[in-house]
Design a protein around this motif. Structure first.
Motif, short mmCIF file in Angstrom:
data_model
loop_
_atom_site.label_atom_id
_atom_site.label_comp_id
_atom_site.label_asym_id
_atom_site.label_seq_id
_atom_site.Cartn_x
_atom_site.Cartn_y
_atom_site.Cartn_z
N LYS A 1 50.87 -39.64 18.14
CA LYS A 1 51.47 -39.38 19.32
C LYS A 1 52.86 -38.69 19.14
O LYS A 1 53.59 -38.48 20.38
CB LYS A 1 51.35 -40.62 20.23
CG LYS A 1 49.43 -40.51 20.65
CD LYS A 1 49.63 -41.73 21.21
CE LYS A 1 50.11 -41.84 22.91
NZ LYS A 1 48.68 -42.98 23.76
N GLU A 2 53.38 -39.74 18.38
CA GLU A 2 54.73 -39.59 18.04
C GLU A 2 55.31 -39.40 16.70
O GLU A 2 54.39 -40.66 16.08
CB GLU A 2 55.57 -40.48 19.24
CG GLU A 2 57.45 -40.16 18.88
CD GLU A 2 58.10 -41.27 19.43
OE1 GLU A 2 59.07 -40.75 20.89
OE2 GLU A 2 58.42 -42.19 19.07
N ASP B 1 47.89 -43.62 19.06
CA ASP B 1 46.02 -44.64 19.42
C ASP B 1 45.02 -44.46 17.93
O ASP B 1 44.88 -43.57 17.58
CB ASP B 1 45.76 -43.69 20.58
CG ASP B 1 46.56 -44.07 21.33
OD1 ASP B 1 47.24 -44.76 21.86
OD2 ASP B 1 46.29 -42.92 22.58
N THR C 1 53.72 -43.72 16.22
CA THR C 1 52.92 -44.08 17.15
C THR C 1 51.49 -43.31 16.98
O THR C 1 51.31 -42.67 17.77
CB THR C 1 54.19 -43.88 18.05
OG1 THR C 1 55.31 -44.05 17.71
CG2 THR C 1 53.43 -44.34 19.06
N GLN D 1 57.94 -43.54 11.36
CA GLN D 1 57.30 -44.37 12.70
C GLN D 1 55.93 -43.33 13.05
O GLN D 1 57.03 -42.79 13.77
CB GLN D 1 58.11 -45.52 13.49
CG GLN D 1 57.20 -46.01 14.39
CD GLN D 1 58.54 -46.91 15.15
OE1 GLN D 1 58.74 -47.88 14.46
NE2 GLN D 1 58.71 -46.54 16.37
N ASP E 1 49.01 -46.74 20.85
CA ASP E 1 50.70 -46.01 21.14
C ASP E 1 50.88 -47.53 19.94
O ASP E 1 51.85 -48.49 20.42
CB ASP E 1 51.17 -47.29 22.78
CG ASP E 1 50.50 -46.31 23.52
OD1 ASP E 1 50.63 -45.37 23.32
OD2 ASP E 1 50.68 -46.47 24.34
N PRO F 1 52.85 -48.33 16.74
CA PRO F 1 53.85 -48.06 16.42
C PRO F 1 53.94 -48.79 14.57
O PRO F 1 54.08 -49.75 13.89
CB PRO F 1 55.19 -48.76 16.49
CG PRO F 1 55.01 -49.90 16.83
CD PRO F 1 53.37 -49.78 17.41
#
Length: 444
Positions: A243-244, A171, A169, A167, A188, A190
């Motif tokens: 971001k993740e 922008d 995450t 997954q 943000d 996902p």
């Protein structure tokens, strides 16, 4: 009405039918007399217009209708007297093209009869029903699949590359011709890679990205058939800030998992899974049993088949298979598809079994009830959330759709009727053996 047989070969029949001028005139008079009862002409009381005037005014207009009704009546009487049942619509042609009023009407009728289906002693049919027990490892496998569907995601260590199934995450801002477009921006967001949530090519380009301050550009092309017409076929650039990145972790198999799927606890969930597996095994077992029954009937019961029905079925099979091999061609604007010997062989089987099951069902007075039809329609309607009533009403008003839904229900009821009389023995097999038997059905 004179009916003379001209052809009697196998299932083919041919007849010459003559409707004399006198018979036609009598039919015209009959129709005019029926109309005269409710007709009022100026100067005459209702129903008292002279027949001569009725003929002068309306004789020509009812002539064709009277001719058609006379021929239809002759055919109806012919089928009642001979017991012949046409396999398809009879071919009726008028032979005296120079016909004029006062002449006899002469037509030829050709058709193929439905064959006489021989009686079958179903008790002599031996069948083997595969029965698979529900083993604990099958229940455990089902639980693990549910746990996989209820994945939790755990952040990967810094510097890790995204993998398929992770997954991400992020922008992103999407632009076409340098301009941001509506619906192309999110924060943000996902996205599970490989889920197919985004347009083709987007998720694949994110495999291997890392969390970084610098954004990455993903270039994709919207499909030609994209729902937003202003984007269809356009190239777009999505600037994505990662971001993740999180890896999937199956959920624990416990009461909490069970509650996520609507069960009270883990034991209740196991019970539901056993019921579902039992239904799946029963369905698979019946599918194999039905195929073996049809194979036995096709081998044991032989009778002549109407060539026109076989030809039509073979062409339909060939056409359907051609479209399966050419999925991009949606319409029928393509070269004519010729039926092969293999198509003809399959068509003969389908026609033979179709006629046989129909005859067995009719003799056993098997019918599809309104309740069974409603249940079938409701099951299909559930595929259209929010439009169930509209779908139900549409099906109920469409005779062709109703027949398409009724046919498999009737067939299954006839199959159950035969199986109930056949010599059926049960054989215990493993889940894998049952699965192999199902897969073998697709290969035949």
């Amino acid at each position: 009405m004179q009916v003379n047989e001209t052809l009697n070969e196998g299932l083919k029949r041919g007849y010459d039918i003559t409707m004399t001028a006198g018979e036609l005139e009598a039919k015209v008079d009959e129709k005019l007399e029926a109309a005269r009862k409710d007709y009022q002409m100026k100067g005459f009381r209702k129903g008292k217009t002279p027949m001569a005037l009725m003929k002068k005014m309306f004789g020509q207009s009812v002539l064709g209708e009277a001719m058609q009704e006379g021929i239809d009546d002759a055919l109806r009487t012919h089928f009642e007297e001979t017991g012949n049942r046409p396999a398809m619509q009879p071919d009726v042609k008028m032979t005296n093209d120079e016909w004029k009023e006062g002449d006899d009407v002469q037509v030829t009728v050709t058709y193929e009869c439905l064959p006489d289906v021989p009686e079958t002693d179903f008790s002599k049919i031996k069948l083997e029903k595969l029965v698979a027990e529900i083993e604990e490892d099958a229940v455990q496998e089902a639980l693990e699949n549910l746990a996989g569907q209820a994945n939790n995601f755990k952040a990967r260590r810094k510097g890790s590359k995204a993998k398929d199934g992770d997954q991400v995450t992020m922008d992103f801002v999407g632009k076409v011709d340098g301009e941001a477009f509506e619906g192309g921006t999110a924060e943000d967001f996902p996205l599970v890679l490989g889920s197919g949530q985004f347009i083709p090519g987007f998720e694949e380009q994110l495999v291997g990205v890392k969390v970084a301050d610098e954004p990455v550009d993903i270039t994709v092309t919207f499909p030609e058939a994209y729902q937003a017409e202003h984007l269809a076929g356009k190239e777009a650039v999505f600037t994505c800030t990662i971001k993740e990145i999180a890896a999937p972790e199956p959920a624990e198999i416990d009461d909490e998992l069970a509650q996520k799927f609507g069960a009270e606890d883990l034991e209740a969930l196991k019970g539901q899974l056993k019921e579902r597996l039992a239904a799946e095994y029963d369905g698979a077992s019946r599918a194999v049993l039905k195929r073996r029954l049809l194979d036995a009937l096709d081998e044991e019961v032989k009778f002549d088949l109407p060539p026109s029905m076989v030809d039509a079925e073979a062409k339909q099979i060939a056409h359907q298979l051609w479209h399966e091999e050419n999925p991009d061609v949606q319409g029928h604007d393509h070269p004519e598809v010729e039926a092969t010997d293999e198509h003809m062989k399959l068509a003969e089987r389908r026609v033979r079994l179709g006629l046989l099951l129909a005859e067995i069902g009719n003799k056993a007075e098997i019918v599809v009830t309104d309740q069974e039809m409603n249940q079938a329609i409701f099951r299909q309607a559930q595929q259209y959330p929010g439009q169930e009533k509209a779908f139900f009403d549409f099906i109920r008003q469409n005779q062709q759709m109703l027949q398409q839904m009724r046919a498999p229900i009737f067939e299954d009821k006839v199959v159950d009727h035969i199986i109930g009389q056949a010599d059926v023995t049960e054989k215990s097999v493993s889940k894998d053996d049952l699965q192999k038997a199902i897969e073998a059905l697709d290969e035949e």
